[in-house]
Design a protein around this motif. Structure first.
Motif, short mmCIF file in Angstrom:
data_model
loop_
_atom_site.label_atom_id
_atom_site.label_comp_id
_atom_site.label_asym_id
_atom_site.label_seq_id
_atom_site.Cartn_x
_atom_site.Cartn_y
_atom_site.Cartn_z
N ARG A 77 1.15 -0.78 -0.07
CA ARG A 77 -0.30 0.31 -0.37
C ARG A 77 1.22 1.18 -0.02
O ARG A 77 1.94 1.65 0.42
CB ARG A 77 -1.10 0.05 1.48
N ARG A 78 0.36 2.09 -1.19
CA ARG A 78 1.64 3.74 -0.35
C ARG A 78 0.95 4.09 0.66
O ARG A 78 0.15 3.89 1.56
CB ARG A 78 0.44 4.68 -1.64
N GLN A 79 2.47 4.25 1.36
CA GLN A 79 1.91 5.06 2.30
C GLN A 79 1.31 6.55 2.68
O GLN A 79 1.29 7.29 2.20
CB GLN A 79 3.96 5.34 2.88
N ASP A 81 -1.71 6.15 2.82
CA ASP A 81 -3.04 6.46 2.35
C ASP A 81 -4.11 5.86 2.94
O ASP A 81 -5.17 5.74 2.55
CB ASP A 81 -2.85 5.65 1.28
N GLN A 219 -0.79 -1.04 -4.20
CA GLN A 219 -0.03 -1.27 -5.80
C GLN A 219 0.65 -2.64 -5.10
O GLN A 219 0.24 -3.59 -4.24
CB GLN A 219 1.23 -1.16 -4.87
N GLU A 277 -0.85 -0.76 -10.51
CA GLU A 277 -1.81 0.15 -9.06
C GLU A 277 -2.95 -0.53 -10.06
O GLU A 277 -3.31 -1.42 -11.23
CB GLU A 277 -2.16 1.32 -9.52
#
Length: 424
Positions: A77-79, A81, A219, A277
């Motif tokens: 996962r995107r930091q 988010d 992701q 993504e």
């Protein structure tokens, strides 16, 4: 005179040897021809042999082709988010919106659930917090004048003050809600990624009850082997499967796309990371490792064969091409016998003409014998079912797709197949 006799004798001997040699060539012509046929690279199988081996063929034809490259990857996962929403008190959870589900949009500070401690054995936690707060306040007020007169130490007063402030913060946090209950709100806007509890579940203070993500995208980072770097530009999408799970997720169905890939190897690694993504919904857990099937660029007018058509020997790949029916070869051979052995061949085959005719006539109804050629091919990419053929096959040729190894065994057998005996 003696020399003339010797010379005459030698001439006669040479003539006789020549006659015998010619007779041998004439008499053994069929066997030499047959031996040549057996070692010419052709493999002959009867209809019965092919039927027993389950031999099947297909005509080579160019078509569109998408290759697949297997690799390993990880869901990340995107930091920043995501945020976990936790219970602010112990009690029973009740979601405010019964239709709240994964993927629902929520706003910043939106109330998600109520937690109530009414009718619980431990009593009302707000009442308990209020009692603790009032007791701490009374103690601090009692100790303060004593500390001013140096009757108690300053340290004792500071401890009473700390207890008061802690109890006050706990009580005020609960008192903001109705008596005996608390409201759980979001700390940021976004989408519900997952609901961790159901209405009616009991939770302790601090337990996570939901996860909110600011983006519905997640992701997939794939480790592409260094040897496949030349195919990086061909990557278009991917499918993946979690370890121990038979469910295959398709990025095409999750609105997925390739966003980047590395042009250089990370230090100490033999893999090039490629990042995709996709929509962040369902039971796809961040941090889990997955098996990835990278879908490469689609090619047009590509000659392919089923993987079952390929045999491998010492790193080289072969297919078996069906050339023609053995019936035609037999008729040509029979015509050759009549032309070169007129009289003798006619007499030899006279008793067998009807039998051979009936045999071939039966093959016309049941199927004919097959003549196969072993052909080396150069292979390209594969999608796991079919493989690209770069060279060795042409459009319109007939290739064995099922039973290739049985044809291979027939080629290595020293036994002449039944029905292929031309002894005269």
């Amino acid at each position: 005179m003696k020399h003339l006799r010797i010379s005459g004798f030698l001439m006669v001997a040479c003539l006789m040897a020549g006659c015998h040699s010619g007779e041998k060539r004439h008499g053994d012509h069929d066997h030499e021809g047959e031996q040549k046929e057996e070692h010419s690279g052709e493999i002959v199988m009867t209809h019965e042999q092919m039927e027993k081996a389950g031999v099947a063929t297909e005509i080579v034809s160019p078509e569109d082709f998408t290759a697949v490259m297997k690799a390993a990857g990880q869901i990340v996962r995107r930091q920043g988010d995501e945020q976990t929403v936790a219970a602010t008190m112990s009690g029973i959870v009740y979601w405010r919106n019964a239709s709240l589900s994964e993927g629902s949009q929520v706003g910043n500070g939106q109330a998600l659930a109520d937690i109530t401690a009414r009718h619980l054995q431990d009593g009302d936690p707000i009442a308990k917090a209020k009692a603790a707060f009032e007791a701490a306040k009374s103690e601090m007020e009692r100790v303060k004048p004593l500390a001013d007169d140096n009757i108690v130490s300053q340290r004792e007063y500071e401890q009473a003050k700390l207890n008061y402030q802690t109890a006050k913060a706990a009580y005020e946090g609960m008192a903001a809600s109705k008596s005996g209950s608390a409201v759980v709100t979001t700390g940021m806007g976004g989408f519900i990624k997952s609901l961790l509890v159901k209405s009616g579940d009991y939770v302790n203070v601090g337990d996570p009850i939901a996860i909110v993500t600011q983006n519905r995208r997640q992701q997939l980072v794939v480790d592409v082997p260094e040897c496949a770097y030349r195919n990086m530009n061909d990557i278009r999408s991917a499918n993946f499967r979690a370890t121990g799970n038979d469910n295959v997720y398709k990025l095409s169905e999750l609105n997925g796309k390739l966003i980047s890939y590395s042009r250089t190897l990370p230090e100490g690694s033999a893999f090039l990371p490629a990042t995709f993504e996709f929509d962040n919904v369902g039971d796809i857990i961040a941090g889990s490792f997955v098996e990835v099937y990278l879908l490469l660029k689609q090619k047009q007018n590509v000659i392919t064969v089923p993987n079952t058509a390929l045999t491998e020997e010492q790193g080289l790949y072969y297919v078996y091409v069906k050339k023609h029916a053995h019936k035609e070869n037999h008729e040509a051979h029979e015509g050759h016998d009549h032309e070169n052995h007129e009289g003798h061949a006619l007499e030899t085959h006279e008793g067998h003409d009807h039998e051979d005719h009936e045999t071939h006539e039966g093959h016309e109804h049941k199927g004919e014998e097959g003549v196969f050629e072993k052909r080396e091919v150069k292979i390209g990419q594969t999608d796991g079912v079919r493989t690209e053929i770069l060279s060795g096959l042409k459009t319109g040729e007939c290739v064995v797709t099922v039973g290739a190894y049985q044809v291979k065994l027939a080629a290595s057998s020293s036994v002449i197949p039944e029905g292929h005996n031309h002894n005269h």
